[in-house]
Design a protein around this motif. Structure first.
Motif, mmCIF file in Angstrom:
data_model
loop_
_atom_site.group_PDB
_atom_site.id
_atom_site.type_symbol
_atom_site.label_atom_id
_atom_site.label_comp_id
_atom_site.label_asym_id
_atom_site.label_seq_id
_atom_site.Cartn_x
_atom_site.Cartn_y
_atom_site.Cartn_z
ATOM 1 N N ARG A 331 19.137 0.598 -13.307
ATOM 2 C CA ARG A 331 17.856 1.593 -14.311
ATOM 3 C C ARG A 331 19.454 3.117 -15.052
ATOM 4 N NH1 ARG A 331 15.368 6.219 -12.567
ATOM 5 N NH2 ARG A 331 16.029 5.855 -10.591
ATOM 6 N N LYS A 370 16.113 5.777 -7.021
ATOM 7 C CA LYS A 370 14.499 5.567 -6.225
ATOM 8 C C LYS A 370 14.299 4.212 -5.532
ATOM 9 C CE LYS A 370 11.914 4.109 -10.356
ATOM 10 N NZ LYS A 370 10.470 4.655 -11.082
ATOM 11 N N ASP A 373 15.644 0.992 -6.482
ATOM 12 C CA ASP A 373 16.794 0.415 -7.126
ATOM 13 C C ASP A 373 18.053 -0.206 -7.268
ATOM 14 O OD1 ASP A 373 16.277 2.995 -9.401
ATOM 15 O OD2 ASP A 373 17.346 4.369 -8.261
ATOM 16 N N ASN A 413 5.760 13.085 -9.620
ATOM 17 C CA ASN A 413 6.801 11.696 -9.985
ATOM 18 C C ASN A 413 8.256 11.515 -8.748
ATOM 19 O OD1 ASN A 413 5.172 10.909 -11.570
ATOM 20 N ND2 ASN A 413 6.130 12.136 -13.644
ATOM 21 N N GLN A 414 8.503 12.676 -8.101
ATOM 22 C CA GLN A 414 9.491 12.774 -7.940
ATOM 23 C C GLN A 414 9.115 12.429 -6.291
ATOM 24 O OE1 GLN A 414 12.396 15.166 -8.275
ATOM 25 N NE2 GLN A 414 13.270 15.148 -10.368
ATOM 26 N N ASP A 417 8.163 8.219 -6.790
ATOM 27 C CA ASP A 417 9.447 7.420 -7.035
ATOM 28 C C ASP A 417 10.578 7.573 -5.718
ATOM 29 O OD1 ASP A 417 9.059 7.586 -9.126
ATOM 30 O OD2 ASP A 417 10.802 8.846 -10.038
ATOM 31 N N GLU A 418 10.620 8.771 -4.799
ATOM 32 C CA GLU A 418 10.504 8.314 -3.306
ATOM 33 C C GLU A 418 9.385 7.562 -2.363
ATOM 34 O OE1 GLU A 418 11.017 12.008 -0.481
ATOM 35 O OE2 GLU A 418 12.528 12.387 -2.431
ATOM 36 N N GLN A 422 1.283 6.630 -3.160
ATOM 37 C CA GLN A 422 1.165 6.164 -3.821
ATOM 38 C C GLN A 422 0.244 6.538 -4.582
ATOM 39 O OE1 GLN A 422 0.456 1.942 -4.313
ATOM 40 N NE2 GLN A 422 0.810 2.129 -2.125
ATOM 41 N N LYS A 493 1.742 3.490 -11.043
ATOM 42 C CA LYS A 493 3.050 4.251 -11.404
ATOM 43 C C LYS A 493 3.620 3.035 -12.657
ATOM 44 C CE LYS A 493 5.764 7.638 -10.527
ATOM 45 N NZ LYS A 493 6.946 6.883 -11.114
ATOM 46 N N GLU A 494 3.951 1.666 -11.995
ATOM 47 C CA GLU A 494 4.264 1.406 -12.834
ATOM 48 C C GLU A 494 3.166 0.383 -14.222
ATOM 49 O OE1 GLU A 494 7.071 1.152 -11.857
ATOM 50 O OE2 GLU A 494 6.878 1.878 -10.197
#
Ligand code: G4P
Length: 525
Positions: A331, A370, A373, A413-414, A417-418, A422, A493-494
């Protein structure tokens, strides 16, 4: 040893169960057989205590130790076994589901008295979706429970999989005498004892008079009748059907009494799959390829403010991973090398120099990874199959400190990602909704936002039933639906369209009214 044989001897799996069915006890006994631990109770003391309140700081303290039990590696016979822990109880979270994307097979523990329970059913859905081979251990045979034939019917119906007993109990509860091991054709006699291993008797065949001597005429006759019924009703065990996720072999035993566990393990190592090919967006990756590839399926954050680092867990999908070798973080498009990758062998965290497809390696992380990955030897690959599942609890997240909007956004956001929870953004009012599978997650998020990002949030109740990812070839119909349900449309998120149904009834109506639209409860379809 060649790359091929290293990979062939790997068995990476998870034990899944409803709380209290005996997952921890069974795991511990498996570790005992592997010589990975020497005293019973070692795993148990690491487990989140059942009495835990919903005070998550308390749980987190205990979870500090549970990193050690996230992945348990050990050697048994010629096999390298990796057991992945699936958090349950209070700490049941999306992590639990995601762990199942990193295993090659699963052992399900069912309590003989309780049968199939809610959490097992949910986790089995993930296995079915991914066609993960499943083996079932019916536990607590030393206690009264359901009739084994009824239980088999229940397993088939509730888990949506064909079953085939590979061992069969002689009574249960007070009169439990043991099991007939169909897989090995021998008799295991039960002694209620937590330490010793059961006595195993090789019979010439089930009609031998020795059986009568060992268990008495009545029970011997009953066993013969049962076996006849089993052979009549269930076709012979077909390993291919097991490997394709269509058939689950069933074993009976008592984890607490270390009974039936070795038989389960012996059959497991022989028939359970070694790492299998994995799909990426680009191509199928074969585990035996020379080049290394793997994906991050879990990130374990350390809540201790003095040790803020995380561990990112990588499932190796192909080749060999080596310490201090440059790998590509796809990524970011940059090379990284790891001087202190860890693995958990025999319950000890160790630095590893090399690991093979099937293994899990922990990488110290300071926010570069994240969930999902990919790391490779250089090729641009993107692993598929880390789906999000519909959360069960939803809340609006509001900013409680207008001066810290940026910090809050960054934190949310972070954390997403973790994979902590959701995020959905309602397209009608632009409000952010957080969805989780466990209540605890809301507390975790609030605490971490404050302590790690200096941001304050407030939760606002919202009544939602499910998040459904929608798709249709009929674009006009899709647009019509989105318009009609505008207040309940969000993006994940996507950037995918998600319908937030506020009740089962509303969802059914929507499904009825819009037949061309497919509603999915996971983001992978
Ligand atoms: P879990 O991880 O699936 O939640 O279950 P765990 O292994 O903790 O087992 C739950 C309870 O069931 C434990 O009792 C355990 O001792 C008991 N148990 C497990 N296997 C068997 C078995 O084969 N027979 C019987 N009779 N009991 C079994 P507990 O009282 O909750 O805990 P503890 O005080 O024994 O630690």
């Amino acid at each position: 040893m060649s790359l091929q044989s290293e990979i062939n001897r790997r068995r990476t799996f998870a034990v899944i169960a409803h709380p209290d069915a005996g997952k921890t006890t069974l795991t511990e006994k498996l570790l005992l057989f592997g010589g990975a631990i020497h005293i019973a109770g070692a795993v148990k003391s690491n487990k989140i205590k059942k009495t835990a309140t919903s005070d998550w700081m308390e749980i987190e303290k205990q979870r500090g130790i549970s990193v050690a039990t996230s992945v348990m590696g050990f050697e048994y016979r010629d096999y390298k076994i990796n057991i992945l822990d699936t958090p349950g109880h209070q700490d049941f979270a999306e992590d639990t589901y995601r762990t199942l994307t990193a295993v090659d097979s699963v052992i399900i523990v069912v309590d003989t008295a309780k049968g199939v329970e809610a959490q097992t059913r949910k986790l089995m859905e993930v296995c079915r979706m991914r066609k993960t081979p499943v083996m079932i251990f019916v536990n607590k045979m030393d206690r009264e429970g359901k009739d084994p034939f009824d239980l088999l019917d229940e397993l088939e119906k509730e888990l949506g999989i064909h079953v085939r007993p590979l061992s069969w109990p002689i009574n249960q509860g007070y009169t439990f005498k043991g099991v007939y091991n169909i897989y090995k054709d021998n008799l295991e006699l039960f002694t209620p004892n937590k330490q010793t291993i059961s006595e195993s008797v090789q019979l010439a065949d089930i009609n031998s008079a020795e059986l009568n001597k060992l268990v008495g005429d009545k029970d011997a006759e009953k066993l013969r009748e049962d076996m006849e019924l089993i052979e009549g009703v269930y076709s012979t065990f077909d390993i291919e059907k097991y490997l394709s996720g269509d058939l689950a072999p069933v074993f009976f035993g008592s984890a607490l009494n270390t009974f039936g566990v070795k038989e389960l393990l012996d059959c497991f190592v022989e028939i359970a799959p070694s790492p299998r090919p994995v799909h990426t967006l680009e191509r199928e990756v074969n585990p035996y390829e020379e080049n290394f590839s793997g994906f991050i399926f879990k990130i374990h954050a350390n809540m201790d403010p003095n040790h803020r680092s995380c561990i990112a867990f990588v499932k190796i999908c192909s080749g060999k991973f080596e310490r201090n070798v440059n790998y590509k973080h796809v990524r970011h498009g940059k090379l990284m090398r790891f001087s202190a990758p860890t693995a958990f062998m025999a319950q000890k965290k160790e630095t590893v120099d090399e690991a093979y497809a099937g293994d899990i390696v922990g990488l110290p992380d300071t926010g570069t990874f994240k969930i999902g990955d990919t790391l490779t030897s250089g090729e641009n690959l993107h692993f598929k199959g880390l789906p999000s599942f519909s959360p069960e609890m939803f809340k609006y997240i509001e900013n409680a400190d207008p001066m810290k909007t940026k910090q809050l956004d960054k934190g949310i956001n972070q954390l997403m990602d973790e994979g902590v929870a959701q995020l959905f953004v309602n397209q009608f009012n632009n409000r952010k909704i957080i969805g989780t599978v466990g209540q605890l997650q809301f507390e975790v998020i609030q605490y971490r936002l404050l302590h790690e990002y200096g941001a304050q949030c407030r939760w606002e109740t919202i009544n939602l039933y499910k998040a459904c990812w929608i798709e249709s070839d009929n674009l006009t119909e899709l647009e019509k639906f989105k318009k009609r349900k505008a207040q309940f449309m969000a993006i994940d998120k996507e950037g995918r369209d998600v319908f937030l149904a506020d009740s089962n009834y509303v969802l059914q109506m929507a499904q009825n009214d819009f037949k061309d639209i497919k509603f999915h409860f996971s983001s992978e379809f």
